[in-house]
Design a protein around this motif. Structure first.
Motif, PDB file in Angstrom:
ATOM      1  N   GLU A  92      37.507  -2.934   7.047  1.00  0.00           N
ATOM      2  CA  GLU A  92      36.059  -2.234   6.905  1.00  0.00           C
ATOM      3  C   GLU A  92      34.912  -2.955   6.402  1.00  0.00           C
ATOM      4  N   ASP A  93      33.766  -2.810   6.689  1.00  0.00           N
ATOM      5  CA  ASP A  93      32.495  -3.474   6.334  1.00  0.00           C
ATOM      6  C   ASP A  93      31.967  -2.497   5.343  1.00  0.00           C
ATOM      7  N   ARG A  94      31.277  -2.976   4.213  1.00  0.00           N
ATOM      8  CA  ARG A  94      30.558  -2.133   3.008  1.00  0.00           C
ATOM      9  C   ARG A  94      29.398  -2.630   2.871  1.00  0.00           C
ATOM     10  N   GLU A  95      28.299  -1.817   2.472  1.00  0.00           N
ATOM     11  CA  GLU A  95      26.822  -2.695   2.147  1.00  0.00           C
ATOM     12  C   GLU A  95      26.487  -2.263   0.875  1.00  0.00           C
ATOM     13  N   LEU A  96      26.178  -3.035   0.050  1.00  0.00           N
ATOM     14  CA  LEU A  96      25.717  -2.576  -1.236  1.00  0.00           C
ATOM     15  C   LEU A  96      24.082  -2.862  -1.273  1.00  0.00           C
ATOM     16  N   VAL A  97      23.578  -1.750  -2.067  1.00  0.00           N
ATOM     17  CA  VAL A  97      22.083  -1.806  -2.031  1.00  0.00           C
ATOM     18  C   VAL A  97      21.541  -1.927  -3.424  1.00  0.00           C
ATOM     19  N   PHE A  98      20.944  -3.126  -3.911  1.00  0.00           N
ATOM     20  CA  PHE A  98      20.616  -3.164  -5.508  1.00  0.00           C
ATOM     21  C   PHE A  98      19.041  -2.929  -5.536  1.00  0.00           C
ATOM     22  N   ALA A  99      18.748  -2.037  -6.328  1.00  0.00           N
ATOM     23  CA  ALA A  99      17.195  -2.021  -6.461  1.00  0.00           C
ATOM     24  C   ALA A  99      16.843  -2.678  -7.645  1.00  0.00           C
ATOM     25  N   HIS A 100      15.476  -3.472  -7.619  1.00  0.00           N
ATOM     26  CA  HIS A 100      15.200  -4.408  -8.629  1.00  0.00           C
ATOM     27  C   HIS A 100      13.815  -4.457  -8.435  1.00  0.00           C
ATOM     28  N   ASN A 101      13.320  -5.050  -9.593  1.00  0.00           N
ATOM     29  CA  ASN A 101      11.659  -5.241  -9.777  1.00  0.00           C
ATOM     30  C   ASN A 101      11.311  -6.498  -8.878  1.00  0.00           C
ATOM     31  N   ALA A 102      10.050  -6.398  -8.830  1.00  0.00           N
ATOM     32  CA  ALA A 102       9.523  -7.692  -8.046  1.00  0.00           C
ATOM     33  C   ALA A 102       9.958  -8.904  -8.958  1.00  0.00           C
ATOM     34  N   LEU A 103      10.690  -9.867  -8.110  1.00  0.00           N
ATOM     35  CA  LEU A 103      11.336 -10.985  -8.826  1.00  0.00           C
ATOM     36  C   LEU A 103      10.310 -12.431  -8.698  1.00  0.00           C
ATOM     37  N   GLY A 104       9.653 -12.628  -7.822  1.00  0.00           N
ATOM     38  CA  GLY A 104       8.843 -13.849  -7.831  1.00  0.00           C
ATOM     39  C   GLY A 104       9.761 -14.642  -7.100  1.00  0.00           C
ATOM     40  N   GLU A 105       9.265 -16.085  -7.531  1.00  0.00           N
ATOM     41  CA  GLU A 105      10.042 -17.285  -6.969  1.00  0.00           C
ATOM     42  C   GLU A 105      11.207 -17.628  -7.599  1.00  0.00           C
ATOM     43  N   GLN A 157      20.182 -15.107 -14.297  1.00  0.00           N
ATOM     44  CA  GLN A 157      20.129 -14.056 -15.269  1.00  0.00           C
ATOM     45  C   GLN A 157      20.694 -12.784 -14.504  1.00  0.00           C
ATOM     46  N   PRO A 158      21.880 -12.049 -14.951  1.00  0.00           N
ATOM     47  CA  PRO A 158      22.357 -10.993 -14.201  1.00  0.00           C
ATOM     48  C   PRO A 158      21.234  -9.807 -14.195  1.00  0.00           C
ATOM     49  N   LEU A 159      21.332  -9.021 -12.842  1.00  0.00           N
ATOM     50  CA  LEU A 159      20.553  -8.140 -12.426  1.00  0.00           C
ATOM     51  C   LEU A 159      21.046  -6.635 -12.388  1.00  0.00           C
ATOM     52  N   ALA A 160      22.422  -6.849 -12.002  1.00  0.00           N
ATOM     53  CA  ALA A 160      23.113  -5.499 -11.556  1.00  0.00           C
ATOM     54  C   ALA A 160      24.569  -6.030 -11.157  1.00  0.00           C
ATOM     55  N   VAL A 161      25.409  -5.063 -11.604  1.00  0.00           N
ATOM     56  CA  VAL A 161      27.014  -5.245 -11.245  1.00  0.00           C
ATOM     57  C   VAL A 161      27.794  -4.149 -10.628  1.00  0.00           C
ATOM     58  N   GLU A 162      28.179  -4.239  -9.519  1.00  0.00           N
ATOM     59  CA  GLU A 162      29.032  -2.800  -8.884  1.00  0.00           C
ATOM     60  C   GLU A 162      30.219  -3.266  -8.405  1.00  0.00           C
ATOM     61  N   GLY A 175       0.674  -1.328  -0.025  1.00  0.00           N
ATOM     62  CA  GLY A 175       0.053  -0.019  -0.088  1.00  0.00           C
ATOM     63  C   GLY A 175       0.780   1.244  -0.125  1.00  0.00           C
ATOM     64  N   GLU A 176       2.000   1.198   0.000  1.00  0.00           N
ATOM     65  CA  GLU A 176       3.009   2.366   0.119  1.00  0.00           C
ATOM     66  C   GLU A 176       4.021   2.111  -1.254  1.00  0.00           C
ATOM     67  N   SER A 177       4.487   3.434  -1.592  1.00  0.00           N
ATOM     68  CA  SER A 177       5.310   3.478  -2.637  1.00  0.00           C
ATOM     69  C   SER A 177       6.921   3.015  -1.982  1.00  0.00           C
ATOM     70  N   GLY A 178       7.560   2.527  -2.890  1.00  0.00           N
ATOM     71  CA  GLY A 178       8.825   1.969  -2.506  1.00  0.00           C
ATOM     72  C   GLY A 178       9.328   1.088  -3.655  1.00  0.00           C
ATOM     73  N   GLU A 179      10.603   0.597  -3.431  1.00  0.00           N
ATOM     74  CA  GLU A 179      11.203  -0.345  -4.332  1.00  0.00           C
ATOM     75  C   GLU A 179      11.712  -1.569  -4.004  1.00  0.00           C
ATOM     76  N   HIS A 180      11.699  -2.591  -4.327  1.00  0.00           N
ATOM     77  CA  HIS A 180      12.444  -3.752  -3.882  1.00  0.00           C
ATOM     78  C   HIS A 180      13.826  -3.593  -4.077  1.00  0.00           C
ATOM     79  N   GLN A 181      14.472  -4.195  -2.958  1.00  0.00           N
ATOM     80  CA  GLN A 181      15.911  -4.013  -2.936  1.00  0.00           C
ATOM     81  C   GLN A 181      16.687  -5.289  -2.599  1.00  0.00           C
TER      82      GLN A 181
END
Length: 652
Positions: free
Chosen positions: A310-323, A297-302, A267-273
């Motif tokens: 050091e600790d690093r956290e990467l955030v990948f935004a993507h569409n709804a993926l399903g199962e 299937q590749p989705l993103a590369v960073e 019910g709220e706007s936002g993105e899958h991450q």
């Protein structure tokens, strides 16, 4: 810690490095006692003699008023002090560390956890460990025996105590590293059990020293017998019966520490991450590339640089993926490859088939339907108790004011009725029982559920069977109890919620939300990653008696299923995707390492056990050589000399 405590601790550690039983050094306190005895004057008997010229010294003593005399040079005193010194030292059991293990019973504890896959030049760290173990076999002499135990998430005995070198070499050669964390405790239990019957057993830990459960290993593993104290641990960890043979040199490594997905609030706007956490356990900055893919299937590369520690956290935004399977791959030329991949098994929320066995017109039935029906996970059916027949079609069955003669399959909840569980016996009723205690650790009490203000008209008082767990208690009985048996989850509620104000309390819907989450199928659907080495939960489907499991390496295994309860499959020692075939239904499970302790591949210089530390040995294992027998022999010789001197009355 006060300076005095620090002084005693340092002194204790210093003595422990030279003596196995330093408390016996208190016997050195006998030395001043002997000296004091020689200082005391003898009480002399009065004898009438013709002249005192021959007793000049005696007269000097008699004329003195003090009870003590001047200490004179006395050979007997010196010999007696020497005897006490040697006996006290012998009791304290001094030892020297000398290379070699010949003449002993050895127990090899060989690490095969994920960090043992670290590349050390042209070979793995595991190969280095096996070479060191084979060197110990080659150094065995006639009469020596050896035992081989490996440890990772669990401990495995590969060879019992034997002098058969061919068998020992074969056992060592068969060791393969796995993708699990390091747990030494079980292997130490094995060594400790063997030591109870083999007092001269010497355990050798061959590892890089990165042990996850090192704090759980206490003094009992070192003490011989029941006297397990910190002092015994300190003396033992100083070297007695235990050595730490370190393997490995490389420390540069970047690994994936965590992976998760985040969905927008309905019910709220936002993105899958998708979130991927990295950690650099080395001492140099590393430039790495992370590739995210879904069902290959590749989705993103960073690309990212990660500094030392050091600790690093990467955030990948993507569409709804399903199962499917979401995979993160780390492209890095570091020492350990086992932590360069992570997987998540994405599944839709499980549909739970729930059967409510209750009088459709009862007030309590209304409250239960009102709680369960709005939940999108629930497919609810309600039938009268007279129409109930045992079936395996439901994940959860709730009996309200009714109980069958035999337990049906699935998770069961009994309200206002005693389930047919051996040992659960009614002992009457309790009027107005107050809630006096809750078990906050039980899964049914999640979300800080607290029914303390619930008013109850009356409840059944019952004796719980052995192994049952009271979840909510009143005086002398349980109001809600976990009476699970044989792997089947069973909850008993001792009162009628329709005869209380519980349905008007927030804890009522929260409790049944927890019940739904407790059902194995629901818990399984919410679990998208499993730690390597921990079991998979397999739930039978109608008319399916066997599950076929295909591991990441392609090997398959058939596992019989139980229609009444979940079956646990524990052969998950390798990270990757496990495919489970249940009839015409296929489920996939993601198994991951994701362990910071294993990714920190740099070898440890010490192994801290109890209150002391084992120093790493990189060459030959050094063995303790005790010298108490020689000290006792010397003491007996000096004692014989003292007797000879005394018998000849040789005074100095």
């Amino acid at each position: 810690m006060t300076p005095w405590d620090q002084f005693w601790r340092n002194a204790s550690n210093g003595l422990s490095s030279a003596f196995l039983a330093p408390p016996y050094l208190w016997f050195l306190g006998l030395v001043p006692v002997i000296v004091i005895l020689y200082l005391l004057k003898l009480r002399r008997t009065q004898v009438v003699i013709a002249s005192t010229l021959l007793w000049a010294k005696t007269i000097e003593d008699l004329t003195a008023n003090a009870p003590f005399q001047r200490l004179r040079r006395n050979l007997l005193l010196l010999l007696q002090i020497i005897v006490v010194l040697f006996v006290a030292l012998a009791l304290a059991r001094p030892f020297f560390k000398l290379p070699g293990t010949a003449g002993q019973n050895l127990c090899l504890l060989i690490d095969r956890s994920a960090s043992m896959q670290t590349r050390e030049g042209s070979e793995l760290r595991m190969d280095v460990a096996k070479t060191k173990a084979l060197d110990l076999v080659a150094a065995m002499q006639r009469g020596d025996r050896m035992m081989v135990v490996t440890f990772a998430e669990t401990a495995d005995v590969l060879s019992e105590l034997t002098d058969d070198r061919a068998k020992l070499r074969a056992a060592i050669a068969s060791i393969e590293p796995v993708d699990t964390r390091t747990r030494l405790r079980d292997a130490m239990f094995v060594a400790h059990s063997l030591r109870l019957t083999t007092p001269d057993l010497h355990a050798v830990i061959i590892s890089d020293g990165n042990v996850a459960d090192i704090d759980e290993i206490g003094p009992r593993f070192f003490a011989s017998g029941r006297q397990a104290t910190d002092e015994s641990a300190a003396s033992a960890s100083g070297g007695y019966g235990l050595s730490f043979l370190q393997v490995g040199e490389r420390a540069e490594n970047v690994g994936i520490m965590a992976m998760s997905v985040r969905e927008p609030v309905p019910g709220e706007s936002g993105e899958h991450q998708a979130l991927v956490s990295l950690h650099n356990a080395g001492t140099q900055t590393s430039a790495v590339t992370v590739t995210l893919s879904f069902n290959d299937q590749p989705l993103a590369v960073e690309g990212v640089e990660v500094g030392p520690g050091e600790d690093r956290e990467l955030v990948f935004a993507h569409n709804a993926l399903g199962e499917g399977i979401l995979e993160a791959e780390l492209d890095s030329d570091d020492a350990l490859a086992a932590d360069d991949h992570a997987w998540l098994s994405l599944r839709p929320a499980a549909k739970l088939r729930v059967l409510l066995v209750a009088d459709p017109g009862a007030t309590g039935t209304y409250f239960l339907q009102r709680v369960l029906t709005p939940d999108p996970r629930v497919e609810l059916n309600t039938i009268a108790p007279a129409n109930f027949a045992a079936t395996t079609d439901y994940d959860l069955t709730i009996f309200y004011d009714a109980a069958p003669a035999q337990l049906p399959a699935g998770t069961l909840v009994f309200i206002k009725a005693l389930p047919p569980v051996d040992g659960l016996v009614s002992e009457g009723t309790i009027d107005g029982p107050p809630v006096i205690a809750t078990d906050a650790e039980h899964p049914l009490m999640r979300f800080a559920l607290n029914p303390a203000n619930v008013g109850i008209r009356s409840a059944v008082k019952a004796a719980l069977p052995q192994g049952a767990r009271a979840i909510v208690s009143t005086t002398g009985s349980a109001l809600i109890a976990d009476v699970s048996r044989g792997g089947q989850q069973i909850v008993w509620i001792a009162f009628d919620h329709a005869d209380s104000d519980w349905p008007l309390n927030l804890s009522f819907p929260l409790f049944f939300q927890n019940v739904l989450a407790w059902v194995p199928r629901s818990a399984l659907a919410s679990e998208n990653s499993i730690d390597a080495g921990l079991p998979l939960t397999l739930i039978a489907k109608p008319e399916v008696t066997t599950a076929t499991i295909t591991g990441p390496d392609g090997r398959t295994e058939s596992v019989p299923l139980d229609p009444l309860r979940p079956v646990f499959y524990s052969n998950t020692q390798h990270a990757g995707v496990y495919t489970v075939q249940l009839g015409d239904v296929q489920e996939r499970f993601a198994v991951n390492l994701l362990d910071a302790n294993e990714s920190a591949v740099g070898p440890s210089a010490t192994l801290a056990i109890g209150s002391s530390e084992l120093a790493a040995e990189r060459g030959n294992v050094r063995r303790n050589r005790e010298v108490w027998r020689a000290l006792i022999a010397i003491a007996l010789g000096v004692l014989a000399l003292e007797w000879w001197v005394f018998s000849r009355r040789a005074w100095m």
